[in-house]
Design an enzyme around this catalytic site. Structure first.
Site, short mmCIF file in Angstrom:
data_model
loop_
_atom_site.label_atom_id
_atom_site.label_comp_id
_atom_site.label_asym_id
_atom_site.label_seq_id
_atom_site.Cartn_x
_atom_site.Cartn_y
_atom_site.Cartn_z
N ARG B 48 6.99 16.14 -0.87
CA ARG B 48 8.35 16.55 -1.17
C ARG B 48 8.38 17.50 -2.37
O ARG B 48 9.02 18.52 -2.37
CB ARG B 48 9.23 15.33 -1.45
CG ARG B 48 10.58 15.46 -0.77
CD ARG B 48 11.48 14.28 -1.02
NE ARG B 48 10.77 13.01 -0.97
CZ ARG B 48 11.31 11.86 -1.37
NH1 ARG B 48 12.55 11.84 -1.83
NH2 ARG B 48 10.63 10.74 -1.31
N VAL B 134 2.37 -2.99 9.92
CA VAL B 134 2.54 -4.43 9.78
C VAL B 134 1.35 -5.04 9.04
O VAL B 134 0.20 -4.91 9.48
CB VAL B 134 2.67 -5.12 11.16
CG1 VAL B 134 2.88 -6.62 10.99
CG2 VAL B 134 3.83 -4.51 11.94
N LYS B 207 9.00 -5.75 10.61
CA LYS B 207 7.68 -6.16 11.09
C LYS B 207 7.80 -7.21 12.20
O LYS B 207 7.05 -7.18 13.17
CB LYS B 207 6.85 -6.69 9.92
CG LYS B 207 6.51 -5.60 8.90
CD LYS B 207 6.02 -6.19 7.59
CE LYS B 207 5.65 -5.10 6.59
NZ LYS B 207 5.40 -5.65 5.24
#
Lengths: 430, 430
Positions: B48, B134, B207
């Site tokens: 960014r 996850v 998750k």
């Protein structure tokens, strides 16, 4: 967009694992079809004797001619759950020659001939998968080979034999001796009539060879694995372990040397602290720690054997291999590019717990300590207990090479004041 | 037989995870090349703001134009570690349109738009992998999607958020309150300045949605997951838990209903027995239990977050996706063929631990017991403690639907003799 002709599977072996594979394949056909993306069909089941085929196994698929089944020409995948080197090796080789991929649960064969089998599979553009060969249902091969493919594994440490873990757990919890605990394991079906492969560590050593090869991207054969069984572990050893806040487990340990230039693989009983997660692995369960540079410390735990868990691993591989067939691709083959050599046991760095029976007179401790110092082995703790002119001395060392440690023990045995070495065991997991 | 042109990778995001991915890709190039079977090259890194790029990241690859990088036309794999829904979604979609496979660590996006993203990948014949989304480095997606592809998963139960586990662990061990433990977690870098996503359970719920979808081969979105945060867990709750031989964890629980016709997914704090392996998961570690028909109970444990562990998972996927590219194939895509619906929280079957402040007079227990009976909820244990005209009543129920349990609590609140419901928590893992 499903293809018409189903994928055809030949099952070799229909014992505890094979009959469960057959049962799931015939009762969960829709799920397997959806997950593979094409129908899959059990085309034949080879057994040694037809008389003993279990209930629920489709009798019309049974044959005693495994070779003919594998060479039929329309078999896409051969599932080998016979075990042992022959005839499994010849059948798997024949399967490759006829263009079939192979799913195997055969640790002994893979630890001995893995490289040749991988080469044969690669030459024919087919797959060789064997998740079920190590630690039953616990995903280990796939995580090591695929999930950690971008990482650097430094250590694999685990309990990979359920029979011996059951026996050691019983010895620990009940104070029983080895034979008594073995009898219980046999009665409950956890140990085979001839328990040699388990209790002498052959089974665990085969698994260690397979894990080390995959973890370190090099070739490790059964002969490269240092192996000590657990038949000489005594109730007294457990008592000593308890005094140290430890228990005893039969461990498979695969390590990259500190300088990164070699690897080691070994199976032996060892003391581990009760605070270590492996200490609380009970009964016939398996658990494996994997340490990698970026991932850190991972643990995998579950049932390490048994018909259903092993069948789960076999079927997971079957789905993967069938998908690869449909995509006309293959999964990852052997990865042995590092060519790291396997160092002998003497170069392993570990710690020792040694119990000595000594004469209870002044100067003995000084004599013993001198022997350690002469071999460059530094002592962590000493505990001395006297009784009736005799005494026992329990020494726990700092880390040293296994060669220096065993030289030390040899020299201790030669001391007049040392009546005997009551026990000697490595200490791991700290 | 290595191909000449390297596989080109675009990295989107260069924070804690991205910089570690860049570091490993540039320092372990030979290993990655050997494991993939072709050279792999970091072609560009989108950030960014250029001002804050970490040391060790090749500055010449930095760009602030992520869109242009993704659309360059020669990118084989896009690694997305930006997080959040936009611009990640647009960038991933653009990557697919330009023929690139994607490796993502973006749980929020996948829990919200997983189905659409999978469809977009499939339409272009490319891969979408997301092991890192996850439980960090712990292999979970791949074992569920591949190792257990021949099995039937019935339950996934685990600690999938490290921040909240760190806070709860501190509360448990030190007796601290929530705010105090949160402050410590923030000071040590375990909690972000705005901890909402973690402590309110949004992260764990995303998750849970991903795990439930893969485990049950159906579609589960973030909105389908019942979510309760852990900001209201008190030191008193921990004291109650201890009296029961339990501790408190924030759990993600995905279950197949007993009749097999629906599934549920939920995230909430719960008491679990100290004897349960999840009770000993300390600090910011994660651990997940998977229960399957044939495999039995498996556990996966490891660091659930952090730059290096997450990078390990990303790179494992990168190797897999690159191999697939070379083989002109793809790995397993979305599997949602069971179309099992997600039932609301009310249909979950669980147990409650309820602490009531009641008037210390005869007949109160009978009144309370009647309310339970009227709602068909059977009581396991009651503990009554009196002090100065007031008393507390701790009730632990047997298993009942969550709807019946919460109706019971509502009715209890309406009793004159009940001054208040001090706490109410589900009991799991038994």
């Amino acid at each position: 967009m499903m293809r018409e002709r189903p994928l055809r599977v030949a099952l070799l072996g229909c014992g505890v694992v094979g009959s469960e594979v057959a049962r799931i394949m015939t009762t969960h056909t829709d799920d397997l079809t959806a997950r593979i993306g094409a129908p899959v069909e059990l085309a034949g089941i080879a057994v040694r004797r037809t008389g003993r085929v279990r209930a629920g196994v489709p009798q019309e698929l049974i044959t005693t001619d495994a070779t003919a089944l594998v060479k039929r020409g329309d078999i896409d995948v051969v599932v080998e759950v016979i075990g042992g080197v022959e005839p499994a090796r010849s059948l798997i080789t024949a399967a490759f020659e006829h263009g079939a991929s192979v799913v195997s649960a055969n640790k002994a064969l893979l630890a001995q001939d893995g490289a040749a089998l991988h080469a044969a599979a690669e030459a024919r553009g087919v797959d060789l998968y064997y998740e079920a060969a190590v630690a039953g249902a616990i995903p280990l091969i796939r995580p090591l080979r695929e999930s950690l493919a971008g990482d650097k594994v430094n250590r694999v440490l685990g309990i990979v034999n359920g029979t011996t873990n059951f026996i050691l757990d019983r010895m620990d919890s009940s104070g029983a001796g080895y034979s008594e605990a073995l009898d219980e394991a046999t009665a409950l079906g956890y140990a085979e009539a001839d328990p040699t492969a388990d209790v002498e560590g052959f089974d665990a050593a085969a698994k260690a060879a397979i894990l080390a090869g995959i973890a370190f991207h090099t070739r490790v054969r059964l002969d490269d694995v240092h192996r000590e069984g657990m038949t000489e572990v005594t109730a007294a050893d457990f008592a000593s372990a308890k005094q140290m806040g430890c228990t005893i487990k039969l461990l498979a340990i695969c390590e990259r040397a500190a300088d990164g230039r070699s690897v080691t693989a070994r199976v032996h009983p060892a003391m581990i602290p009760l605070s270590h997660p492996l200490a609380s692995v009970r009964e016939a369960y398996n658990a494996v720690f994997v340490e990698a540079d970026a991932a850190g410390q991972l643990m995998f735990y579950g049932p390490g054997a048994g018909g259903s868990p092993t069948a789960s691993a076999v079927l997971g591989d079957l789905v993967a291999v069938c998908r690869n067939k449909l995509a006309a691709s293959t999964g990852p083959g052997e990865s042995a590019y590092t060519r790291l050599p396997v160092s002998p046991m003497g170069e392993v760095v570990t710690r020792y717990h040694i119990s000595l029976d000594v004469a209870d007179k002044p100067g003995v401790l000084a004599q013993v300590a001198t022997v350690f110092a002469e071999h460059g082995v530094s002592i962590d703790t000493v505990r001395q207990q006297g009784k009736d002119g005799d005494a026992s001395l329990v020494v726990v060392t700092h880390r040293a090479t296994d060669a220096a440690l065993s030289d030390t023990v040899r020299a201790l045995r030669r001391l007049d004041t040392v009546r005997g070495v009551a026990s000697m065991m490595r200490v791991e997991g700290e």
